[in-house]
Design a protein around this motif. Structure first.
Motif, PDB file in Angstrom:
ATOM      1  N   LEU A  54      -4.226 -10.508 -20.695  1.00 37.97           N
ATOM      2  CA  LEU A  54      -3.173 -10.988 -21.280  1.00 37.97           C
ATOM      3  C   LEU A  54      -1.796 -11.195 -20.861  1.00 37.97           C
ATOM      4  CD1 LEU A  54      -3.647  -9.249 -25.038  1.00 37.97           C
ATOM      5  CD2 LEU A  54      -3.762 -11.803 -24.548  1.00 37.97           C
ATOM      6  N   GLN A  55      -1.715 -10.308 -19.804  1.00 34.00           N
ATOM      7  CA  GLN A  55      -0.482 -10.454 -18.989  1.00 34.00           C
ATOM      8  C   GLN A  55      -0.601 -11.626 -17.995  1.00 34.00           C
ATOM      9  OE1 GLN A  55       2.351  -9.239 -18.958  1.00 34.00           O
ATOM     10  NE2 GLN A  55       3.138 -10.223 -16.903  1.00 34.00           N
ATOM     11  N   MET A  56      -1.825 -11.853 -17.548  1.00 28.47           N
ATOM     12  CA  MET A  56      -2.116 -13.173 -16.783  1.00 28.47           C
ATOM     13  C   MET A  56      -1.764 -14.397 -17.539  1.00 28.47           C
ATOM     14  SD  MET A  56      -5.402 -11.710 -14.624  1.00 28.47           S
ATOM     15  CE  MET A  56      -5.652 -13.098 -13.820  1.00 28.47           C
ATOM     16  N   ASP A  57      -2.093 -14.142 -18.798  1.00 28.89           N
ATOM     17  CA  ASP A  57      -2.113 -15.249 -19.817  1.00 28.89           C
ATOM     18  C   ASP A  57      -0.624 -16.057 -19.966  1.00 28.89           C
ATOM     19  OD1 ASP A  57      -1.360 -15.988 -22.777  1.00 28.89           O
ATOM     20  OD2 ASP A  57      -2.977 -17.106 -22.416  1.00 28.89           O
ATOM     21  N   ARG A  58       0.183 -14.698 -20.223  1.00 27.44           N
ATOM     22  CA  ARG A  58       1.763 -14.865 -20.184  1.00 27.44           C
ATOM     23  C   ARG A  58       2.223 -15.509 -18.760  1.00 27.44           C
ATOM     24  NH1 ARG A  58       0.959 -10.110 -23.451  1.00 27.44           N
ATOM     25  NH2 ARG A  58       1.032  -8.761 -21.818  1.00 27.44           N
ATOM     26  N   GLU A  59       1.826 -15.002 -17.759  1.00 23.78           N
ATOM     27  CA  GLU A  59       2.278 -15.491 -16.466  1.00 23.78           C
ATOM     28  C   GLU A  59       1.862 -16.832 -16.345  1.00 23.78           C
ATOM     29  OE1 GLU A  59       1.762 -11.017 -14.523  1.00 23.78           O
ATOM     30  OE2 GLU A  59       1.062 -12.831 -13.545  1.00 23.78           O
ATOM     31  N   LEU A  60       0.986 -17.316 -16.911  1.00 21.53           N
ATOM     32  CA  LEU A  60       0.325 -18.557 -16.747  1.00 21.53           C
ATOM     33  C   LEU A  60       1.218 -19.733 -17.433  1.00 21.53           C
ATOM     34  CD1 LEU A  60      -1.712 -20.747 -15.840  1.00 21.53           C
ATOM     35  CD2 LEU A  60      -3.236 -20.183 -17.912  1.00 21.53           C
ATOM     36  N   ARG A  61       1.491 -19.383 -18.764  1.00 21.36           N
ATOM     37  CA  ARG A  61       2.086 -19.904 -19.623  1.00 21.36           C
ATOM     38  C   ARG A  61       3.677 -20.248 -19.101  1.00 21.36           C
ATOM     39  NH1 ARG A  61      -0.418 -20.741 -24.571  1.00 21.36           N
ATOM     40  NH2 ARG A  61      -2.130 -19.414 -24.631  1.00 21.36           N
ATOM     41  N   GLU A  62       4.155 -19.149 -18.538  1.00 18.61           N
ATOM     42  CA  GLU A  62       5.549 -19.267 -17.948  1.00 18.61           C
ATOM     43  C   GLU A  62       5.774 -20.080 -16.815  1.00 18.61           C
ATOM     44  OE1 GLU A  62       7.030 -15.137 -17.034  1.00 18.61           O
ATOM     45  OE2 GLU A  62       8.896 -15.951 -16.350  1.00 18.61           O
ATOM     46  N   ARG A  63       4.712 -19.919 -15.750  1.00 19.13           N
ATOM     47  CA  ARG A  63       4.792 -20.768 -14.642  1.00 19.13           C
ATOM     48  C   ARG A  63       4.546 -22.119 -14.922  1.00 19.13           C
ATOM     49  NH1 ARG A  63       3.952 -17.593  -9.882  1.00 19.13           N
ATOM     50  NH2 ARG A  63       4.378 -19.348  -8.980  1.00 19.13           N
ATOM     51  N   VAL A  64       3.588 -22.388 -15.713  1.00 22.07           N
ATOM     52  CA  VAL A  64       3.475 -23.965 -16.016  1.00 22.07           C
ATOM     53  C   VAL A  64       4.626 -24.484 -16.600  1.00 22.07           C
ATOM     54  CG1 VAL A  64       2.218 -25.475 -17.586  1.00 22.07           C
ATOM     55  CG2 VAL A  64       0.878 -23.886 -16.429  1.00 22.07           C
ATOM     56  N   ASP A  65       5.245 -23.795 -17.440  1.00 22.84           N
ATOM     57  CA  ASP A  65       6.436 -24.480 -18.254  1.00 22.84           C
ATOM     58  C   ASP A  65       7.675 -24.635 -17.116  1.00 22.84           C
ATOM     59  OD1 ASP A  65       6.433 -22.760 -21.588  1.00 22.84           O
ATOM     60  OD2 ASP A  65       5.521 -24.359 -20.758  1.00 22.84           O
ATOM     61  N   ASN A  66       7.802 -23.469 -16.246  1.00 20.64           N
ATOM     62  CA  ASN A  66       8.840 -23.783 -15.355  1.00 20.64           C
ATOM     63  C   ASN A  66       8.765 -24.941 -14.362  1.00 20.64           C
ATOM     64  OD1 ASN A  66      10.180 -21.553 -16.556  1.00 20.64           O
ATOM     65  ND2 ASN A  66       9.359 -20.200 -15.119  1.00 20.64           N
ATOM     66  N   ILE A  67       7.218 -25.026 -13.741  1.00 15.21           N
ATOM     67  CA  ILE A  67       6.895 -25.985 -12.842  1.00 15.21           C
ATOM     68  C   ILE A  67       7.327 -27.356 -13.490  1.00 15.21           C
ATOM     69  CG2 ILE A  67       5.273 -27.136 -11.571  1.00 15.21           C
ATOM     70  CD1 ILE A  67       4.390 -24.082 -11.121  1.00 15.21           C
ATOM     71  N   ALA A  68       6.754 -27.383 -14.824  1.00 12.62           N
ATOM     72  CA  ALA A  68       6.831 -28.787 -15.710  1.00 12.62           C
ATOM     73  C   ALA A  68       8.410 -29.163 -15.613  1.00 12.62           C
ATOM     74  CB  ALA A  68       6.559 -28.526 -16.893  1.00 12.62           C
ATOM     75  N   LYS A  69       9.240 -28.117 -15.768  1.00 10.42           N
ATOM     76  CA  LYS A  69      10.706 -28.467 -15.734  1.00 10.42           C
ATOM     77  C   LYS A  69      11.157 -28.848 -14.561  1.00 10.42           C
ATOM     78  CE  LYS A  69      12.202 -25.525 -19.741  1.00 10.42           C
ATOM     79  NZ  LYS A  69      11.072 -24.312 -19.747  1.00 10.42           N
ATOM     80  N   GLU A  70      10.821 -28.073 -13.551  1.00 11.45           N
ATOM     81  CA  GLU A  70      11.244 -28.321 -12.210  1.00 11.45           C
ATOM     82  C   GLU A  70      10.922 -29.971 -11.515  1.00 11.45           C
ATOM     83  OE1 GLU A  70      10.334 -23.826 -10.864  1.00 11.45           O
ATOM     84  OE2 GLU A  70       9.452 -25.558  -9.739  1.00 11.45           O
ATOM     85  N   THR A  71       9.637 -30.290 -12.232  1.00 12.76           N
ATOM     86  CA  THR A  71       9.169 -31.621 -11.755  1.00 12.76           C
ATOM     87  C   THR A  71       9.328 -32.691 -12.449  1.00 12.76           C
ATOM     88  OG1 THR A  71       7.007 -30.897 -12.424  1.00 12.76           O
ATOM     89  CG2 THR A  71       7.408 -30.458  -9.949  1.00 12.76           C
ATOM     90  N   ASP A  72       9.958 -32.368 -13.702  1.00 12.30           N
ATOM     91  CA  ASP A  72      10.468 -33.336 -14.762  1.00 12.30           C
ATOM     92  C   ASP A  72       9.163 -34.030 -15.101  1.00 12.30           C
ATOM     93  OD1 ASP A  72      12.927 -35.725 -14.855  1.00 12.30           O
ATOM     94  OD2 ASP A  72      12.040 -34.474 -16.413  1.00 12.30           O
ATOM     95  N   VAL A  73       8.399 -33.270 -15.478  1.00 16.80           N
ATOM     96  CA  VAL A  73       7.033 -33.786 -16.109  1.00 16.80           C
ATOM     97  C   VAL A  73       6.802 -33.026 -17.557  1.00 16.80           C
ATOM     98  CG1 VAL A  73       5.904 -34.624 -14.077  1.00 16.80           C
ATOM     99  CG2 VAL A  73       5.352 -32.299 -15.001  1.00 16.80           C
ATOM    100  N   GLN A  74       5.806 -33.633 -18.256  1.00 15.78           N
ATOM    101  CA  GLN A  74       5.318 -32.763 -19.653  1.00 15.78           C
ATOM    102  C   GLN A  74       4.231 -32.275 -19.210  1.00 15.78           C
ATOM    103  OE1 GLN A  74       7.253 -32.778 -22.488  1.00 15.78           O
ATOM    104  NE2 GLN A  74       8.519 -34.162 -21.030  1.00 15.78           N
ATOM    105  N   ALA A  75       3.959 -30.845 -19.688  1.00 15.97           N
ATOM    106  CA  ALA A  75       2.768 -30.126 -19.564  1.00 15.97           C
ATOM    107  C   ALA A  75       2.187 -29.513 -20.836  1.00 15.97           C
ATOM    108  CB  ALA A  75       2.968 -28.798 -18.663  1.00 15.97           C
ATOM    109  N   LYS A  76       0.816 -29.878 -21.270  1.00 19.49           N
ATOM    110  CA  LYS A  76       0.334 -29.461 -22.374  1.00 19.49           C
ATOM    111  C   LYS A  76      -0.757 -28.216 -22.077  1.00 19.49           C
ATOM    112  CE  LYS A  76      -2.376 -31.047 -26.259  1.00 19.49           C
ATOM    113  NZ  LYS A  76      -3.599 -31.773 -26.089  1.00 19.49           N
ATOM    114  N   LEU A  77      -0.804 -27.025 -22.276  1.00 15.00           N
ATOM    115  CA  LEU A  77      -1.864 -26.050 -22.016  1.00 15.00           C
ATOM    116  C   LEU A  77      -2.375 -25.771 -23.036  1.00 15.00           C
ATOM    117  CD1 LEU A  77      -1.349 -23.117 -19.619  1.00 15.00           C
ATOM    118  CD2 LEU A  77      -2.112 -22.766 -22.018  1.00 15.00           C
TER     119      LEU A  77
END
Ligand code: HGY
Ligand code: MN
Ligand code: MN
Length: 416
Positions: A296-319
């Motif tokens: 579950l902790q890995m799940d939280r880290e996955l969601r956070e990293r995907v959101d942050n990278i999407a912002k940094e690269t100015d794309v949309q990400a749907k997980l």
């Protein structure tokens, strides 16, 4: 313990014979669920089970049940099973070694004129791999009440073909309701698909449980544009975002070393043209760990990293988290019968948790269940070079034979 022993040579040659169904030039097997190769090996198994004197039935999920009568046929059958489907570049042993070891047990009992008290049932579960139709362990999941039949029927492969259409196409949509009968117990033999047994020079793995898994599908949406005339600062590059997410997913497992694993196995880029900035990338994520809280902790880290990278690269990400299975433990009595059989047969053995998923994880929810592992060469599986040794397969099948007959004696002697 009885003196029964399988015919290892016959078992090995049966495995080599069935490897031709979907066999590849490199010596592996591509036998995707409900493909023509799957139909061929199913037809072969039905014929072999019928000639071994079994009554064969097919259920609505295409599961194959080959029943061998016992002395008291009102008892629930003791089942032996695994799966015939493979990965696209799979090996000769993943799944089918367990089904054929079960067939060898039936053949050995026939030759010895040995009748168990409870009936036996050899089972092939449809769609264990989850490669063509996701999620995995689909038909054992319906049998155990985890998935609804109609949910599975509508699942589409990446070419848009539905599970039910393919099941009908190969002629394995049976009449029998899936999950319509109790199992007295379930034993599954499988190659370990990891390095532990070989590294420790052990013949048998006494499988005590299975780690948890979480699967995801991520769709990254950027903007298609010209590879030559679009300045870097104006790009919405879905591929760059995906690459950073893949690296982050790898790091998440390393952050929870040594037991966590993470894999991005499938990536589809659109429009997949060398001089177009990718506008969209679809990829899958496979996270696993023996401790569900860490998962579950890995799940939280996955969601956070995907959101942050999407912002940094100015794309949309749907997980989308499309499938989970919790870690689990097998039945103590079944585990003991496996361990006692290995001990009595003089095979070096050890307890271990399964890193891979198996149909047994769902069947354990509806019947006392145990698993037997045998080593595979260099721990490699889901690879055309997957290999093991004839003596390992024979040892595993002997443990299977003796675990099943011992369980039958222990559980059913009173009803004789
Ligand atoms: O993915 C797995 O663990 C299994 O091989 N289906
Ligand atoms: Mn398998
Ligand atoms: Mn597999």
């Amino acid at each position: 313990m009885n003196k029964l022993s399988v015919n290892g040579e016959r078992l090995w040659s049966t495995i080599m014979e069935t490897a031709k169904f979907g066999g590849t030039d490199k010596g592996g097997v591509c036998r995707l669920t409900l493909s023509d190769a799957d139909r061929q090996v199913r037809d072969w198994l039905v014929r072999e089970c019928e000639s071994a004197g079994c009554a064969v039935s097919i259920d609505e999920m295409g599961n194959i049940f080959a029943r061998r009568s016992g002395k008291v046929n009102t008892l629930p059958p003791i089942a032996i099973g695994s799966h015939l489907d493979t990965q696209p570049s799979g090996g000769k042993f993943d799944g089918i070694a367990g089904v054929l070891s079960g067939l060898e047990v039936l053949r050995t009992l026939n030759e010895a004129g040995y009748t168990t008290i409870a009936p036996l049932e050899l089972i092939n579960w449809t769609n264990e791999e989850g490669s063509r139709f996701t999620p995995p362990m689909l038909a054992s999941g319906v049998f155990a009440g985890v998935f609804e039949r109609d949910f599975t029927y509508a699942i589409e492969d990446r070419d848009g073909k539905t599970f039910v259409a393919e099941l009908e196409r190969i002629g394995y949509r049976g009449e029998r309701k899936c999950g319509d009968h109790k199992l007295g117990a379930y034993f599954e033999l499988h190659i370990e698909q990891g390095p532990v047994l070989e590294a420790e020079n052990r013949m048998i793995g006494v499988v005590t449980g299975m780690q948890g898994q979480r699967w995801y599908e991520v769709t990254v949406t950027g903007q298609e544009a010209h590879a030559g005339s679009t300045p870097m600062h104006l790009r919405h590059d879905a591929m760059v975002a995906c690459a950073r997410m893949v690296e982050a997913i790898h790091e998440i497992a390393l952050n929870h070393a040594p037991l966590a694993v993470s894999t991005v196995g499938l990536v589809a880029v659109k429009p997949n043209s060398r001089n177009v900035i990718p506008g969209s990338v679809f990829f899958t994520v496979d996270l696993r760990h023996p401790d569900d809280n860490v998962l579950l902790q890995m799940d939280r880290e996955l969601r956070e990293r995907v959101d942050n990278i999407a912002k940094e690269t100015d794309v949309q990400a749907k997980l989308v988290n499309n499938w989970n299975v919790a870690s689990m433990e097998f039945n103590e009595e079944c585990i003991n019968h496996v361990r006692n059989a290995a001990e009595a047969l003089g095979y070096r053995h050890r307890d271990l948790i399964s890193g891979a998923g198996h149909d047994a994880v769902y069947i354990a929810r509806v019947a006392p269940t145990g698993m037997i592992f045998i080593p595979c060469e260099h721990g490699i599986s889901h690879n055309e070079m997957e290999n093991t040794k004839p003596e390992y397969v024979a040892a595993g099948a002997n443990v299977l034979l003796h675990a099943v007959t011992a369980y039958d004696e222990a559980r059913n002697a009173a009803t004789r």
